[in-house]
Design an enzyme around this catalytic site. Structure first.
Site, PDB file in Angstrom:
ATOM      1  N   ARG A  48       7.834  53.349 -37.922  1.00 57.98           N
ATOM      2  CA  ARG A  48       6.630  53.567 -38.725  1.00 57.98           C
ATOM      3  C   ARG A  48       6.517  52.578 -39.872  1.00 57.98           C
ATOM      4  O   ARG A  48       5.443  52.125 -40.229  1.00 57.98           O
ATOM      5  CB  ARG A  48       6.632  54.984 -39.282  1.00 57.98           C
ATOM      6  CG  ARG A  48       5.819  55.919 -38.416  1.00 57.98           C
ATOM      7  CD  ARG A  48       5.385  57.092 -39.247  1.00 57.98           C
ATOM      8  NE  ARG A  48       6.042  58.290 -38.750  1.00 57.98           N
ATOM      9  CZ  ARG A  48       6.116  59.408 -39.422  1.00 57.98           C
ATOM     10  NH1 ARG A  48       5.601  59.505 -40.624  1.00 57.98           N
ATOM     11  NH2 ARG A  48       6.700  60.469 -38.917  1.00 57.98           N
ATOM     12  N   ASP A  58      -1.436  59.459 -31.785  1.00 55.41           N
ATOM     13  CA  ASP A  58      -2.726  59.620 -32.470  1.00 55.41           C
ATOM     14  C   ASP A  58      -2.636  60.539 -33.654  1.00 55.41           C
ATOM     15  O   ASP A  58      -3.366  60.404 -34.606  1.00 55.41           O
ATOM     16  CB  ASP A  58      -3.768  60.175 -31.499  1.00 55.41           C
ATOM     17  CG  ASP A  58      -4.516  59.026 -30.834  1.00 55.41           C
ATOM     18  OD1 ASP A  58      -5.036  59.213 -29.752  1.00 55.41           O
ATOM     19  OD2 ASP A  58      -4.551  57.939 -31.442  1.00 55.41           O
ATOM     20  N   MET A 115      -1.091  68.878 -48.578  1.00 56.37           N
ATOM     21  CA  MET A 115      -1.288  67.506 -48.116  1.00 56.37           C
ATOM     22  C   MET A 115      -0.958  67.266 -46.643  1.00 56.37           C
ATOM     23  O   MET A 115      -1.363  66.268 -46.075  1.00 56.37           O
ATOM     24  CB  MET A 115      -0.498  66.541 -48.999  1.00 56.37           C
ATOM     25  CG  MET A 115      -1.092  66.452 -50.406  1.00 56.37           C
ATOM     26  SD  MET A 115      -0.036  65.591 -51.586  1.00 56.37           S
ATOM     27  CE  MET A 115      -0.107  63.909 -50.987  1.00 56.37           C
ATOM     28  N   ASP A 121       7.247  66.225 -50.217  1.00 53.74           N
ATOM     29  CA  ASP A 121       8.552  66.164 -49.564  1.00 53.74           C
ATOM     30  C   ASP A 121       9.553  67.173 -50.118  1.00 53.74           C
ATOM     31  O   ASP A 121      10.581  67.423 -49.499  1.00 53.74           O
ATOM     32  CB  ASP A 121       9.149  64.751 -49.694  1.00 53.74           C
ATOM     33  CG  ASP A 121       8.451  63.763 -48.780  1.00 53.74           C
ATOM     34  OD1 ASP A 121       7.751  64.206 -47.847  1.00 53.74           O
ATOM     35  OD2 ASP A 121       8.600  62.543 -48.987  1.00 53.74           O
TER      36      ASP A 121
END
Length: 435
Positions: free
Chosen positions: A98, A122, A342, A320
Site C-alpha cells: 500500500r 476496490d 472514520m 488507530d
C-alpha cells in the site's frame, strides 16, 4: 503452517519499553529520498514488513541503500532506473504494498513522469487514492490508463504551483502532493491539509533539504517551488500508536511500566484520553511512567452523562487507538461509548472480546458501548484470529490480562506494524511465545 502467539495471561508485567519508530512516518520520509540525488540518512526506522518492503523496492529501482545500524539507513537516489516502473517486478511488488503509492509524488516532481500499477482492492483502493490523483492533476499531471498493461502512465513534465483544496485531509494524500509540489514551478497552496506529526516531520525534513514550506502544523500549507533539493539527516518520531498501546497494556494488566523517550509534546490528546479512562501516569523527563493500579475509573462528562470517545483527524484522537481504548475500558470501572467515525468495520473484533467475557454492546458498525468489569471478573483465554493490525494488538492486550491460555492466529497482521513485539513483551515478563 502460519505462526501464532500462545499467551498465558493474568500476570502483572514490569519494566521499561522503548517504542519503535513511527510506521506511518517511515513510509513518507523514506519515499522523500527520491527527491534528491544526494545522500539522505534516516534513523529510528522500525524493522517491520511494510517498511522493509518499501526499502527493498527503492533498492530495486536503483537507489543505493546502506544499512548503517539496526535502525539507521542511508539512501542515495542518484541512478534511478525509470524503465523499472514498467516492469513485471514493479507490478508485483508495487501492487502488493500500500505504501508504494508514496513514491509517485517524488518521482513526478523529479523526473516528470511515473507509471503506477492500478491499486488492488476496490474497497479501499478506489476511494482512498482519489486524493492523491486529484492533487497531482491540479499540479498539472496527466493520467493515462493502459488497460493492456494495467498501469497508469503519468506525464508531469510541466508541474506548476496552484491552489488545492483537498477533498479529505488524507495524511498520505497530503504528503504525496507536498512532495510533488516542492519542485513545481511557482507557489502551491494546500488547504484542508492533514497536519499529523508525521506530516510535520516530512515537511521539516524537506525544508532542511532546501524546500520552502510554510504553515507546518496547520491545515494550510504554502509551498514555494525550488529548483533542486539536497541531502539531509532525519530522525523519526517514536510511534504514538505503540505508546498508546503500552499505556493501555500497563493499565489492563495492572503493571508498572515506563515507556521511554516518547516525544511527549508530539502525542497531542492521546495521554489525556487514557487519563479519562482513569489511568494514572506521570511524565518523568521524556518518559511516561505508569504505576501499577488495581482499579481505574472512567470519568463521566460534567453533566453526569456517559463518556464518549470518538476519533477525528489530528489534532483529534487517532482512529488507530480506538480499538486499544475499547479493550482497556473492559476492566475499567464505569461505562464508555466508543464511536469509530472514520472507518467501517473496525469494531467487528468485539465478538472475540465477548467470547472472553467482556461486557460490550455493539450498537452498529461504528459504535460500541463498553460496560467496565472493574476487575471483578477476569477475562478468560480463548483461541482467536487477528483481523487487522490494530485489532491484533488489542486482542494481544486482552489476552495478556486474561486468565489461562490464549492463542492468536494470523499474527502476520500484527507484525506488519509492530517490530519483535513478542521479545519486547517477554522482556517485561509476559508469558508469550511463538508457535
Amino acid at each position: 503452517m502460519t505462526n501464532a502467539f500462545e499467551i498465558i495471561g493474568g500476570k502483572p508485567l514490569k519494566g521499561e519499553i522503548v517504542p519503535q519508530g513511527a510506521k506511518n512516518e517511515a513510509l513518507q520520509v523514506i519515499s522523500a529520498v527520491l527527491l534528491t540525488e544526494e545522500k539522505v540518512t534516516i534513523s529510528n526506522i522500525p524493522d517491520i514488513k511494510d517498511v522493509n518492503k518499501l526499502i527493498e523496492l527503492l533498492g530495486d529501482m536503483g537507489v543505493t541503500v546502506e544499512r548503517l545500524s539496526g535502525d539507521t539507513y542511508s539512501f542515495e537516489a542518484k541512478n534511478i532506473d525509470l524503465n523499472f516502473f514498467e516492469s513485471e517486478t514493479f507490478k508485483q511488488k508495487g501492487g502488493s504494498l500500500r505504501g508504494s503509492i508514496m513514491i509517485v509524488g517524488p518521482l513526478l516532481a523529479r523526473f516528470g513522469k511515473a507509471s503506477i500499477p492500478k491499486p488492488g482492492g476496490d474497497k479501499i483502493g478506489r476511494r482512498r487514492l482519489d486524493t492523491h490523483f486529484l492533487g497531482f492533476e491540479k499540479l498539472g499531471a496527466r493520467f493515462d490508463y493502459n488497460p493492456e498493461t494495467g498501469f497508469f502512465n503519468v506525464d508531469a513534465s510541466n508541474l506548476h504551483g496552484t491552489y488545492i483544496l483537498l477533498d479529505e485531509a488524507s495524511v498520505t494524500g497530503t504528503a504525496n502532493v507536498v512532495m510533488a509540489a516542492v519542485l513545481s514551478k511557482g507557489e502551491t497552496i494546500i488547504y484542508n491539509a492533514a497536519c499529523e506529526p508525521y506530516l510535520q516531520q516530512l515537511c521539516k525534513m524537506l525544508n532542511r533539504m532546501g524546500a520552502d514550506i510554510k504553515g507546518i502544523g496547520s491545515n494550510l500549507l504554502t509551498i514555494n517551488g525550488v529548483e533542486r533539493l539536497g541531502g539531509t539527516e532525519h530522525r523519526m518520531l517514536p510511534d504514538m500508536i505503540e505508546i498508546g498501546s503500552f499505556i493501555g497494556l500497563a493499565a489492563m494488566t495492572g503493571s508498572e511500566i515506563t515507556i521511554k523517550d516518547v516525544q511527549y509534546q508530539e502525542l497531542g490528546i492521546i495521554p489525556d484520553v487514557f487519563r479519562r479512562l482513569g489511568i494514572k501516569m506521570e511524565l518523568r523527563g521524556d518518559d511516561i511512567y505508569i504505576p501499577a493500579q488495581e482499579h481505574y475509573e472512567i470519568e463521566t462528562f460534567i453533566d453526569g452523562s456517559i463518556m464518549t470517545i470518538a476519533d477525528a483527524p489530528w489534532p483529534g484522537f487517532t482512529p488507530d487507538l480506538l480499538s486499544i481504548v475499547l479493550v482497556v475500558a473492559i476492566q475499567a470501572k464505569g461505562s464508555v461509548l466508543i464511536h469509530q467515525k472514520m472507518f467501517e468495520s473496525r469494531l467487528f473484533f468485539v465478538d472475540k472480546l465477548l467470547d472472553m467475557g467482556a461486557q460490550i454492546i455493539l450498537c452498529d458498525p461504528h459504535r460500541a458501548t463498553v460496560i467496565g468489569l472493574d476487575n471483578q471478573v477476569k477475562l478468560r483465554g480463548i483461541s482467536m484470529t487477528s483481523p487487522d493490525i490494530r485489532a491484533g494488538v488489542s486482542l494481544l492486550i486482552a489476552a495478556l490480562s486474561a486468565q489461562g491460555k490464549s492463542t492468536i492466529y494470523n499474527i502476520e497482521q500484527i507484525e506488519r506494524g509492530y517490530q519483535h513485539i513478542d521479545q519486547r513483551l517477554q522482556a517485561l515478563g509476559a508469558d508469550i511465545k511463538r508457535i
